[in-house]
Design an enzyme around this catalytic site. Structure first.
Site, PDB file in Angstrom:
ATOM      1  N   HIS A  21      46.076  37.901   5.604  1.00  0.00           N
ATOM      2  CA  HIS A  21      45.183  37.077   4.789  1.00  0.00           C
ATOM      3  C   HIS A  21      43.873  37.761   4.445  1.00  0.00           C
ATOM      4  O   HIS A  21      42.919  37.111   4.033  1.00  0.00           O
ATOM      5  CB  HIS A  21      44.933  35.723   5.461  1.00  0.00           C
ATOM      6  CG  HIS A  21      46.022  34.745   5.150  1.00  0.00           C
ATOM      7  ND1 HIS A  21      47.339  35.030   5.373  1.00  0.00           N
ATOM      8  CD2 HIS A  21      45.991  33.509   4.601  1.00  0.00           C
ATOM      9  CE1 HIS A  21      48.081  33.995   4.986  1.00  0.00           C
ATOM     10  NE2 HIS A  21      47.284  33.060   4.514  1.00  0.00           N
TER      11      HIS A  21
ATOM     12  N   ASP B  22      36.916  28.814   8.716  1.00  0.00           N
ATOM     13  CA  ASP B  22      37.184  27.573   7.982  1.00  0.00           C
ATOM     14  C   ASP B  22      38.681  27.269   7.918  1.00  0.00           C
ATOM     15  O   ASP B  22      39.083  26.123   7.770  1.00  0.00           O
ATOM     16  CB  ASP B  22      36.681  27.688   6.535  1.00  0.00           C
ATOM     17  CG  ASP B  22      35.173  27.717   6.460  1.00  0.00           C
ATOM     18  OD1 ASP B  22      34.528  27.601   7.511  1.00  0.00           O
ATOM     19  OD2 ASP B  22      34.642  27.866   5.340  1.00  0.00           O
TER      20      ASP B  22
ATOM     21  N   GLU C  42      27.027  24.255   7.191  1.00  0.00           N
ATOM     22  CA  GLU C  42      27.466  25.153   6.112  1.00  0.00           C
ATOM     23  C   GLU C  42      26.873  24.625   4.816  1.00  0.00           C
ATOM     24  O   GLU C  42      25.998  23.750   4.834  1.00  0.00           O
ATOM     25  CB  GLU C  42      28.999  25.165   5.995  1.00  0.00           C
ATOM     26  CG  GLU C  42      29.661  26.334   6.695  1.00  0.00           C
ATOM     27  CD  GLU C  42      31.080  26.594   6.202  1.00  0.00           C
ATOM     28  OE1 GLU C  42      31.371  26.376   5.001  1.00  0.00           O
ATOM     29  OE2 GLU C  42      31.902  27.025   7.025  1.00  0.00           O
TER      30      GLU C  42
END
Ligand SMILES: Cc1cc2nc3c(=O)[nH]c(=O)nc-3n(C[C@H](O)[C@H](O)[C@H](O)COP(=O)(O)OP(=O)(O)OC[C@H]3O[C@@H](n4cnc5c(N)ncnc54)[C@H](O)[C@@H]3O)c2cc1C
Length: 420
Positions: A101, A161, A277
């Site tokens: 990823h 996340d 965030e």
């Protein structure tokens, strides 16, 4: 005589060059890998090799076939055997791949070689309840680590996340998210690692033991060894999360509030948020974007009515973790903290979800995007650390300047404490 010597030298060099060329072109690792007695799988299937040359970014694909074979190790022993074989003549490159990823081919071999797809490996996730840590295989996904530790009412402290990333993959970077201001990145929450070095030796390392290797491997982009086991710190897991979003039209107010919130790190849990965030909204559609699918659709906001400065709005995202038993005091704690902030008063959006659902929030969006065929597309992505002293310039030049109303991709802003 001199000319003859030179000729001889040229001839020798030429034949060496031809010899190397033949070796490189003819290099095949398959016999070597089948001879070393791996318990796991070896594949030289073209479609599988092509698949591991791609990653989430879809930005790079090996033109020449650099990946000669793919190994799926069944154990630490398999990783050792492959790395040792790679060191023998003719040598070949080895690269560890977690869940693929990253975005620019980081998990592929740059030279001709073998990709070790870490996968489940030996498969054990061992939770040490009393000691409050968990031992996991390097290829394990964070979502599975979370599920295993939650069975004991425990969880790691620092997250990314998205949880369908491998432990070895994020520890080779840093692993940052909204919890970092409080606990540091994921690499600051590791007690110990087992690493297979470039020579094929297995070394256990920590702050106290082989600390150079420990610090090189954490954040080492896979260049200093292969993480086969990580011992990760745990804490009691909360049950639920109050998840809040508030909007700002003024960037200095927004960043001042973000900085204030992260300055509360280390305070008692009741006196700070658990996650801080934020994101930038340069396009009205974004407030209901892929990251907000947990918020009720009855929460839509008309950006034009909010007086956005230069067409740009800023969303602060904060959470408070809690146990059912202290649900009452959570409201008071949140109210006290929100009173210290300077957001647009009519822009408070709140939702309440189980802890695992909050941590696994991006997966819900992933499933939605997959169903529309939008997950397996190119993902150009850039991470930058911007110092506090230049963040206002960055806002003017980039958010309002270059990007202003011309992008629909997510733009996240994580405030960070440098000392973490
Ligand atoms: C949707 C999405 C959301 C993301 N969100 C965040 C986020 O919030 N915070 C954040 O910090 N990052 C985030 N990332 C980035 C992500 O953390 C990195 O790209 C990470 O490397 C991906 O893990 P992976 O298992 O897929 O690694 P891979 O892409 O497989 O590998 C990445 C690098 O690590 C090396 N590596 C892999 N396994 C090992 C191992 N066992 N030992 C040694 N080296 C190894 C590889 O060789 C390569 O260099 C996100 C990525 C995506 C796709």
């Amino acid at each position: 005589m001199a000319a003859m010597k030179n000729n001889l030298l040229v001839t020798i060099l030429l034949s060496l060059a031809i010899c190397c060329l033949v070796l490189t072109v003819g290099l095949t690792v398959e016999p070597t890998l089948t001879e070393i007695g791996l318990d796991g799988e070896v594949s030289v299937e073209a479609s599988e090799l092509e698949a591991v040359s791609l990653d989430f970014g879809r930005l790079s694909r090996r033109e020449e076939k650099t990946t000669l074979a793919l190994v799926r190790p069944a154990s630490l022993d398999d990783v050792v055997k492959v790395v040792k074989a790679a060191n023998k003549w003719p040598s070949f490159a080895v690269s560890a791949r977690g869940h693929g990823h990253s975005i620019s081919g980081q998990a592929d071999t740059r030279m001709k070689g073998v990709v070790i797809e870490m996968g489940k490996g030996s498969g054990e996730i061992k939770v040490w309840e009393k000691e409050m840590y968990v031992d996991v295989w390097g290829g394990e996904l964070w979502i599975d680590v979370l599920k295993a530790t939650m069975e004991y009412g425990l969880a790691p402290m620092s997250w990314t996340d998205y949880l369908y990333l491998s432990v070895g993959g994020t520890l080779s970077n840093a692993g940052i998210s909204g919890q970092t201001f409080n606990y540091g990145p994921q690499i600051s929450n590791v007690f110990e690692l087992d690493v297979v070095t470039g020579k094929g030796e297995v070394m256990t390392c920590s702050e106290e033991r082989n600390s150079d290797l420990f610090h090189a491997v954490l954040g080492g982009l896979g260049q200093f060894g292969i993480i086969t086991r990580a011992r990760i710190a745990l804490q009691p897991a909360p049950q639920r999360v109050r998840w809040i979003r508030v909007l700002y039209s003024n960037f200095s107010t927004f960043s001042k509030d973000q900085e204030f919130l992260i300055s509360l790190h280390g305070r008692q849990a009741s006196q700070r948020f658990d996650y801080v965030e934020g994101f930038v909204i340069v396009d009205e559609g974004l407030i209901n974007n892929w990251r907000s699918s947990f918020f009720s659709p009855s929460n839509p906001v008309k950006i034009s009515s909010l007086n956005a400065d230069g067409g740009v709005l800023y969303c602060l995202e904060i959470t408070k973790n809690y146990h059912q038993g202290n649900a009452d005091s959570v409201d008071e704690e949140i109210e006290a903290l929100l009173k210290k902030l300077d957001f647009i008063p009519t822009s408070v959006f709140t939702t309440d979800v189980p802890y695992v659902d909050f941590l696994n929030r991006v997966h819900k969006a992933e499933l939605k995007l997959r169903s529309k065929g939008l997950w397996d597309v190119s993902h150009p992505w850039l991470n930058l650390f911007v110092p506090k002293s230049r963040i206002e310039d960055f806002d003017k030049g980039v958010f309002k300047g270059i990007l202003g109303n011309k992008t629909s991709g997510p733009i996240l802003i994580y405030p960070m404490n440098k000392n973490k």
